[in-house]
Design an enzyme around this catalytic site. Structure first.
Site, short mmCIF file in Angstrom:
data_model
loop_
_atom_site.label_atom_id
_atom_site.label_comp_id
_atom_site.label_asym_id
_atom_site.label_seq_id
_atom_site.Cartn_x
_atom_site.Cartn_y
_atom_site.Cartn_z
N GLY A 140 -51.80 61.32 33.81
CA GLY A 140 -51.87 62.18 32.32
C GLY A 140 -52.43 63.27 32.57
N HIS A 151 -50.99 59.57 44.27
CA HIS A 151 -49.81 59.58 43.13
C HIS A 151 -48.90 59.11 44.18
CE1 HIS A 151 -50.92 61.74 39.25
NE2 HIS A 151 -51.37 62.40 39.80
N LYS A 204 -30.00 59.85 36.85
CA LYS A 204 -28.52 61.12 37.49
C LYS A 204 -27.75 60.06 38.42
CE LYS A 204 -26.06 64.88 36.97
NZ LYS A 204 -25.84 64.91 35.62
#
Ligand code: XMP
Length: 524
Positions: A56, A179, A379
């Site tokens: 964040g 990450h 998707k």
């Protein structure tokens, strides 16, 4: 839905939060993304097997910085903190976070110190150094953990981060500064898979076949003997929703396809062919071309075009649905990013760039219960399910196409003649891209735009004064940002030559070389 082993991702506002959820699902584990401030009861109702705290933009020292809710620690479940999530966990458990105004951004070499930790199981060795095995990870942080809380030990380090990964193995608390969800962290997917399988103990039960079976049961339970109507646009989401619901309830589903005359060449016929003939669905195809052309007559303002087309769709859909007699349910191809996006709406004071309209996005006051079997899917999951249901690649891998269709690529006045001109030019562009094998690999979205501009040319010995086609082709991962595709000159030359020779009324072709931002992908 049947309950799956579930991982809860608490979203602290990172750019990459959705990616974490996707990576976990790629490991065949269901994950659910919620804001960190969601009430405990709502989160615990999912019966999670572990938590992931996202990154964040904040520092744990900021006034009003998002916090780690008590119930997460009290649950006794495994926790993986990523970036801000790591700092939050360390700060909360008595470690020390150092404040920094400088960001470390980009690739870094990770040295794993505890190779036997379950987090690193199966990691492929990438590079050797005198100090050990090096792995590439992606960093994007300012603050970092300077002292670990009691009970934690370092698992890996990089030049800038002495605690690039750390854990309290007794409590199953894990934390990484990098990450793992981005592709530039080469073993990141494996790390997340290890966390959910070997640390949280989740099974691998989130698979397309399971999903289809469960949804078929759930749809049958919800619908009973009722009748369902669905607005088919030809896009992948509504197509997959239709195929799934059809598998569950067959004849009880009726699809309505409104041909507004703003589709690309051959598309309306393809929708009818696929759904009516191949899939054997009840499909009502409405030819509303004249109605749309009348409504759009003289309209040149982009936003007015979008509004008119959206409103018209709702009216026609309602009219046709009413003709069907008693209908109890409305099915929609809503997918997970739509759900997350609308949950976030109203929170930020964002500018309206374009009024997006999806065929199928109907007003709240319609008196139907909703059937939305794809609400949980990303998707790429929708595409996998669609393929498993037997839909053709031409539908599954279609490029995105805006709800208002060619109206927003036919700049200025919309007439049938100009739409046909645009359709022909667009078909030539797509055809050449396909032949050059560039349609999926070289560009994620590519189309022609007809400009409301005339220019002088010469053909044979005569002067021409005709319209201009712009070619737009972009490369992008998420359609939020994009770059213009560097298509080969020879390909562009051929497309240009064919358009001016074959399309009546066009004597000039230009190439759009604007990235997004500052441009948008569509011109209106
Ligand atoms: P922009 O032009 O905003 O487009 O950069 C980003 C992506 O969204 C598509 N797009 C739409 N999709 N309804 C849709 O379903 C719309 O009204 C709409 N407008 C733009 C656009 O084609 C691109 O993929």
């Amino acid at each position: 839905m049947k309950s799956h082993d579930t991982i809860i991702i608490l979203d602290y506002g990172a750019q990459y939060s959705q990616l974490i959820a996707r990576r976990v699902r790629e490991a065949n584990v269901y994950s659910h993304l919620v804001s960190w401030s969601t009430p405990a009861a709502e989160v615990l109702a999912h019966n999670p097997k572990g938590f992931i705290l996202s990154g964040g933009p904040n520092s744990v020292y900021d006034d009003g910085a998002p916090t780690l809710p008590d119930y997460v620690l009290k649950s006794g479940l495994p926790i993986l903190g990523i970036c801000y999530g790591m700092q939050l966990l360390a700060h909360r458990l008595g470690g020390k976070v150092s404040y920094s105004q400088h960001r470390e951004y980009g690739p870094a070499a990770l040295l794993v110190d505890q190779v036997d930790d379950p987090l690193f199981r199966g990691w492929e060795i990438e590079g050797q150094s005198a100090r050990g095995n090096l792995q590439q990870v992606w960093m994007s942080h300012g603050d970092k953990v300077e002292a670990l809380p009691d009970g934690f030990r370092p698992l890996a380090h990089s030049d800038n981060s002495p605690f690039a990964a750390a854990a309290d193995v007794a409590r199953n608390y894990y934390a990484v500064q990098f990450h793992p969800e981005v592709v530039h962290t080469t073993q990141g997917s494996r790390l997340l898979s290890n966390f959910v399988h070997h640390i949280c103990g989740c099974g691998a039960d989130w698979t397309p076949v399971n999903f289809i079976e469960e949804q078929v049961t759930a749809i049958r339970e919800q619908v009973g003997n009722g009748r369902v109507v669905l607005g088919l646009s030809g896009g992948v989401d509504s197509a997959v929703a239709a195929a799934l619901i059809h598998r569950a309830i067959g004849e009880q589903l009726t699809c309505i396809f409104v041909d507004h005359g703003l589709l690309r060449q051959g598309e309306a016929a393809q929708v009818v062919e696929t759904f009516q003939r191949e899939q054997g669905m009840n499909l009502i195809a409405i030819n509303a071309v004249e109605e749309y052309l009348d409504a759009l007559d003289g309209v040149t303002d982009p936003e007015q075009k979008r509004r008119l087309i959206g409103e018209k769709f709702v009216r026609i859909f309602e009219r046709e649905a009413n003709k069907l007699g008693q209908i109890d349910f409305l099915a929609q191809g809503t997918i997970y990013p739509d759900v997350i996006e609308s949950a976030g709406k109203g929170k930020k004071d964002a500018h309206v760039i374009k009024t997006h309209h999806n065929v199928g996005g109907l007003p709240d006051d319609m008196d139907f219960e909703l059937v939305e079997p794809l609400r949980e899917l990303f998707k790429d999951e929708v595409r996998t399910i669609g393929t498993a249901l037997g839909l053709p690649d031409s539908i599954i891998w279609r490029q995105p196409f805006p709800g208002p269709g060619l109206a927003i690529r036919c700049l200025g006045q919309i007439t049938w003649e100009r739409l046909e001109r645009l359709r022909q030019a667009d078909a030539i562009f797509v055809d050449e891209l396909r032949q050059a094998d560039m349609l999926r690999l070289g560009t994620q979205q590519s189309f022609a735009v007809l400009l409301p501009v005339k220019s002088v040319g010469v053909m044979g010995d005569g002067r021409t004064y005709q319209e201009v086609i712009a070619l737009r082709a972009v490369t992008t991962e998420d359609f939020m940002t994009a770059d213009w595709a560097r298509l080969p000159y020879d390909l562009l030359a051929k497309v240009s030559r064919r358009i001016v020779n074959e399309v009546a009324g066009v004597n000039r072709v230009v190439l759009d070389i604007t990235s997004k931002p500052p441009g948008t992908i569509e011109w209106e």
